[in-house]
Design a protein around this motif. Structure first.
Motif: not given
Length: 261
Positions: A39-50
């Protein structure tokens, strides 16, 4: 899934994205999918990665579970740059959702998050981010799929019904109708795309969730080097000839998807 789980480091992610952003335009236009059996949304920096990938002009896609896409996360993703968000939601009520997705699946929370997303779409508050609802067609939900589609599309959410495929697990084939390849057609995946797992391991197929067929690791090599490597060439030869040798993963998978001529 038996392999170790973890979060991709931001530095490694940036290395991968920087290389892809230097490829030719036809490659850059392909979807960069920020997910693979997690689940990508569990990554704490997913919004930065996107946001980082989107800022490089790449076609960023996320596939997420509805209960995890909270209003706060959706707002954060939408503000980090345009991307495509596919929201998986296979049930038509709490009981069917738990039956398909497991006992912890939260239908009420998923429904609330979807309604928030639909509201943002109506207000045009997504800053270029595209959202769609994806339903996997299974025997368990097939009789109600049209009803589900009509309900969510009436609220403003585009709905995509995706045909079922059982990954590499033969015992899952009974859960839905499996779409077969044409007679004698090799698997197209080795020529179409690759997967970089969280630790940098490169596998040639999204169905290789345990990292069985490892082509290399981007920590020590570039994507281009791995794609053009002798290991990858040998792997493609297996699919051209149908001689899989010790590669039981692909042999077993093709037994599910292959149509005898």
């Amino acid at each position: 899934m038996e392999r170790e789980v973890g979060f991709m480091e931001m530095g490694l992610f940036e290395k991968i994205i920087d290389e892809i952003s230097g490829f030719s335009e036809p490659v850059r236009k392909k979807e960069i999918e920020l997910f693979h059996f997690g689940e990508s949304l569990l990554h704490p920096r997913i919004h930065e990665m996107a946001g980082y990938a989107s800022g490089k002009g790449l076609n960023v896609t996320l596939s997420v579970n509805a209960p995890e896409l909270t209003p706060q996360l959706l707002d954060r993703l939408a503000s980090s740059g345009p991307c495509r968000i596919i929201i998986s939601f296979d049930g038509y009520d709490a009981e069917s959702y738990r039956k398909i997705r497991g006992s912890a699946a939260d239908y009420e929370k998923g429904t609330a998050n979807l309604k928030y997303a639909a509201g943002l779409l109506k207000k045009k508050g997504l800053a270029g981010t595209k959202i769609s609802l994806r339903v996997i067609r299974l025997n368990a939900n097939n009789p109600r799929i049209d009803e589900v589609r009509e309900y969510w599309e009436a609220l403003g959410l585009p709905v995509e019904v995706r045909e079922f495929f059982p990954w590499t697990e033969k015992e899952l084939a009974s859960l839905g109708i499996v779409q077969k390849y044409p007679p004698f057609m090799p698997c197209p995946f080795p020529w179409q795309y690759l997967v970089v797992q969280w630790d940098g391991t490169v596998v040639p197929c999204c169905r290789d969730y345990n990292g069985v067929n490892q082509m290399g690791n981007v920590r020590g090599s570039s994507l281009k080097e791995i794609w053009n490597s002798p290991v990858y060439a040998d792997f493609r030869a297996q699919h051209r000839t149908g001689e899989y040798g010790s590669n039981g993963l692909c042999r077993g998978c093709m037994e599910i998807f292959y149509t005898e001529g």
